[in-house]
Design a protein around this motif. Structure first.
Motif, PDB file in Angstrom:
ATOM      1  N   CYS A  32      -7.575 -62.404  -9.284  1.00 35.39           N
ATOM      2  CA  CYS A  32      -7.217 -62.167 -10.867  1.00 35.39           C
ATOM      3  C   CYS A  32      -5.932 -63.594 -11.168  1.00 35.39           C
ATOM      4  O   CYS A  32      -6.812 -64.575 -12.307  1.00 35.39           O
ATOM      5  CB  CYS A  32      -7.729 -61.524 -11.718  1.00 35.39           C
ATOM      6  N   THR A  36      -6.772 -67.263 -13.028  1.00 37.39           N
ATOM      7  CA  THR A  36      -6.620 -67.492 -15.143  1.00 37.39           C
ATOM      8  C   THR A  36      -5.355 -68.453 -15.131  1.00 37.39           C
ATOM      9  O   THR A  36      -5.877 -69.487 -15.564  1.00 37.39           O
ATOM     10  CB  THR A  36      -5.600 -65.726 -15.124  1.00 37.39           C
ATOM     11  N   LYS A  54     -15.017 -67.225  -5.608  1.00 34.28           N
ATOM     12  CA  LYS A  54     -15.679 -66.808  -6.353  1.00 34.28           C
ATOM     13  C   LYS A  54     -17.326 -66.631  -5.834  1.00 34.28           C
ATOM     14  O   LYS A  54     -17.930 -66.060  -6.269  1.00 34.28           O
ATOM     15  CB  LYS A  54     -15.472 -67.993  -7.073  1.00 34.28           C
ATOM     16  N   ASN A 125     -18.386 -49.341 -10.161  1.00 34.80           N
ATOM     17  CA  ASN A 125     -17.608 -50.620  -9.178  1.00 34.80           C
ATOM     18  C   ASN A 125     -18.237 -49.623  -8.406  1.00 34.80           C
ATOM     19  O   ASN A 125     -17.177 -49.485  -7.486  1.00 34.80           O
ATOM     20  CB  ASN A 125     -16.646 -50.986  -9.461  1.00 34.80           C
ATOM     21  N   SER A 215     -12.726 -64.530  -9.971  1.00 35.32           N
ATOM     22  CA  SER A 215     -14.161 -64.038 -10.599  1.00 35.32           C
ATOM     23  C   SER A 215     -13.464 -63.710 -11.210  1.00 35.32           C
ATOM     24  O   SER A 215     -14.557 -64.021 -13.040  1.00 35.32           O
ATOM     25  CB  SER A 215     -15.510 -63.803 -10.165  1.00 35.32           C
ATOM     26  N   MET A 216     -12.189 -62.907 -12.382  1.00 40.17           N
ATOM     27  CA  MET A 216     -12.081 -61.875 -13.192  1.00 40.17           C
ATOM     28  C   MET A 216     -10.819 -62.809 -13.546  1.00 40.17           C
ATOM     29  O   MET A 216     -10.083 -63.776 -13.204  1.00 40.17           O
ATOM     30  CB  MET A 216     -11.886 -61.053 -12.772  1.00 40.17           C
ATOM     31  N   THR A 217     -10.372 -63.094 -14.701  1.00 41.86           N
ATOM     32  CA  THR A 217      -9.696 -63.450 -15.985  1.00 41.86           C
ATOM     33  C   THR A 217      -9.251 -63.142 -16.829  1.00 41.86           C
ATOM     34  O   THR A 217      -9.864 -61.728 -17.292  1.00 41.86           O
ATOM     35  CB  THR A 217      -9.713 -65.137 -16.717  1.00 41.86           C
ATOM     36  N   GLN A 220     -10.409 -61.935 -20.392  1.00 40.36           N
ATOM     37  CA  GLN A 220     -11.020 -61.434 -21.076  1.00 40.36           C
ATOM     38  C   GLN A 220     -10.413 -59.881 -20.728  1.00 40.36           C
ATOM     39  O   GLN A 220     -10.944 -59.424 -22.547  1.00 40.36           O
ATOM     40  CB  GLN A 220     -11.820 -61.032 -19.607  1.00 40.36           C
ATOM     41  N   GLY A 265     -18.464 -55.251 -12.538  1.00 42.73           N
ATOM     42  CA  GLY A 265     -18.459 -56.438 -13.373  1.00 42.73           C
ATOM     43  C   GLY A 265     -19.875 -56.646 -13.403  1.00 42.73           C
ATOM     44  O   GLY A 265     -20.056 -57.582 -14.943  1.00 42.73           O
ATOM     45  N   ALA A 295     -16.359 -56.954 -20.733  1.00 40.06           N
ATOM     46  CA  ALA A 295     -15.452 -57.645 -19.568  1.00 40.06           C
ATOM     47  C   ALA A 295     -14.139 -56.937 -19.459  1.00 40.06           C
ATOM     48  O   ALA A 295     -13.699 -57.131 -18.353  1.00 40.06           O
ATOM     49  CB  ALA A 295     -15.565 -59.118 -19.627  1.00 40.06           C
ATOM     50  N   ILE A 299     -11.847 -55.386 -16.246  1.00 44.16           N
ATOM     51  CA  ILE A 299     -10.708 -55.630 -15.332  1.00 44.16           C
ATOM     52  C   ILE A 299      -9.444 -54.363 -15.964  1.00 44.16           C
ATOM     53  O   ILE A 299      -9.330 -54.083 -14.978  1.00 44.16           O
ATOM     54  CB  ILE A 299     -10.155 -56.398 -16.507  1.00 44.16           C
TER      55      ILE A 299
END
Length: 328
Positions: A32, A36, A54, A125, A215-217, A220, A265, A295, A299
């Motif tokens: 992450c 980012t 990703k 998840n 695939s996350m930031t 979000q 996700g 989202a 996270i």
């Protein structure tokens, strides 16, 4: 080189084990962080690097579930199915009850609508659940993922809100549980296959959650604002209480009940599905806000759920050990 020197050199690596849920949390946060700071890094590198970050989550989760399956015996399968049914049903009942209460009292709880609560918290998840059970759970708890995986996507949200009828079970859902079923079959029919695959479990957990993190930031979290972060806390902590209690009351350790308290996700797509059903009610700015909040929840739970699960696991393990010692 002396033995003392060798141990000292290894100490930084040993410290990682002191972090609750480290095999999931550390690679996920690292992925992450990289995405980012350098959002186009993996796309630019492409090739195998993109394929195992990703673009590789689905393949890695599939491999991960197959390996988990090899550790489950036929004898434990019925108990695993029961454990999965208990924790996922209790979670659905509690989340739906809270969402309907919010809907009946103005559809606004600290900036969160009933649709957002349902979208984020009815699912879980399952990759994270399986990963946590791979390091903290027993055979029955690991096998429960075959049942918890059945609750995916927007159908529960749609049904509860009355926006659409129940979606039929399709091939996508079959494909979601097939890897673990194949793993169970192969692991039981061929003990040598089980012996070969089992040691790979920890390694594939690390790779899987690095890919998920990539695939996350952290952006979000900002987009979802305080309500999105609050939703993550509610999902990981508040909704974990009834599932842990139900898990314990039915003979479980409580660990599975905590591990299922997360937001997947894939749940981020649920508000869009709701907008397709009712554009006037869920489209436009409502859709943008709801998507950002779900989202952010995903996270937050990716960070909190491993910590909560680790605490629950240690707490009840110590409590059970103390009780066993007292009755011995």
């Amino acid at each position: 080189m002396s033995e003392t020197t060798a141990v000292e050199e290894k100490k930084p690596f040993f410290k990682m084990s002191s972090i609750p849920g480290a095999t999931i949390l550390v690679p996920l946060l690292l992925g992450c962080l990289l995405n980012t700071l350098f959002p186009s890094l993996f796309d630019t590198l492409g090739s195998f690097t993109l394929g195992m970050t990703k673009n590789g989550s689905s393949a890695l989760v599939g491999a991960f579930l197959l390996i988990v399956g090899t550790t489950i015996s036929f004898k434990s399968a019925p108990a695993a199915a029961a454990r999965g049914a208990i924790i996922i049903i209790v979670k659905q009942v509690v989340v739906i009850a809270v969402a309907l209460l919010v809907l009946a009292t103005g559809d606004n709880f600290c900036g969160l609508s009933a649709m957002v609560i349902l979208a984020a918290c009815t699912g879980a998840n399952n990759a994270m659940y399986a990963g946590l059970m791979g390091t903290m759970g027993n055979e029955v708890e690991r096998g429960a993922v075959a049942i918890t995986t059945l609750v995916v996507g927007p159908p529960v949200t749609m049904i509860v809100l009355g926006a659409a009828g129940q979606a039929p079970i399709g091939w996508t859902l079959v494909g979601a549980i097939l890897p673990i079923v194949v793993g169970i079959i192969l692991g039981n029919l061929f003990p040598s296959f089980k012996k070969m695959m089992a040691p790979a479990l920890t390694g594939v957990i690390v790779l899987t959650f690095f890919a998920m993190g990539s695939s996350m930031t952290f952006g979000q979290l900002i987009a979802g604002g305080v309500p999105g972060i609050l939703l993550g806390v509610i999902c990981s902590v508040v909704f974990a209480i009834p599932t842990v209690l139900a898990d314990r009351a039915t003979g479980g350790t409580g660990t599975a009940g905590a591990a299922i308290s997360s937001c997947a996700g894939a749940n981020v797509a649920t508000p869009a599905a709701m907008a397709n059903v009712n554009e006037a009610l869920y489209g436009g700015e409502v859709l943008a806000l709801a998507t950002a909040q779900v989202a952010a929840c995903a996270i937050v739970t990716a960070i909190l759920t491993p910590l909560v699960t680790s605490w629950v696991h240690k707490y009840f393990a110590a409590k059970d050990a103390k009780k066993a010692a007292a009755t011995a």
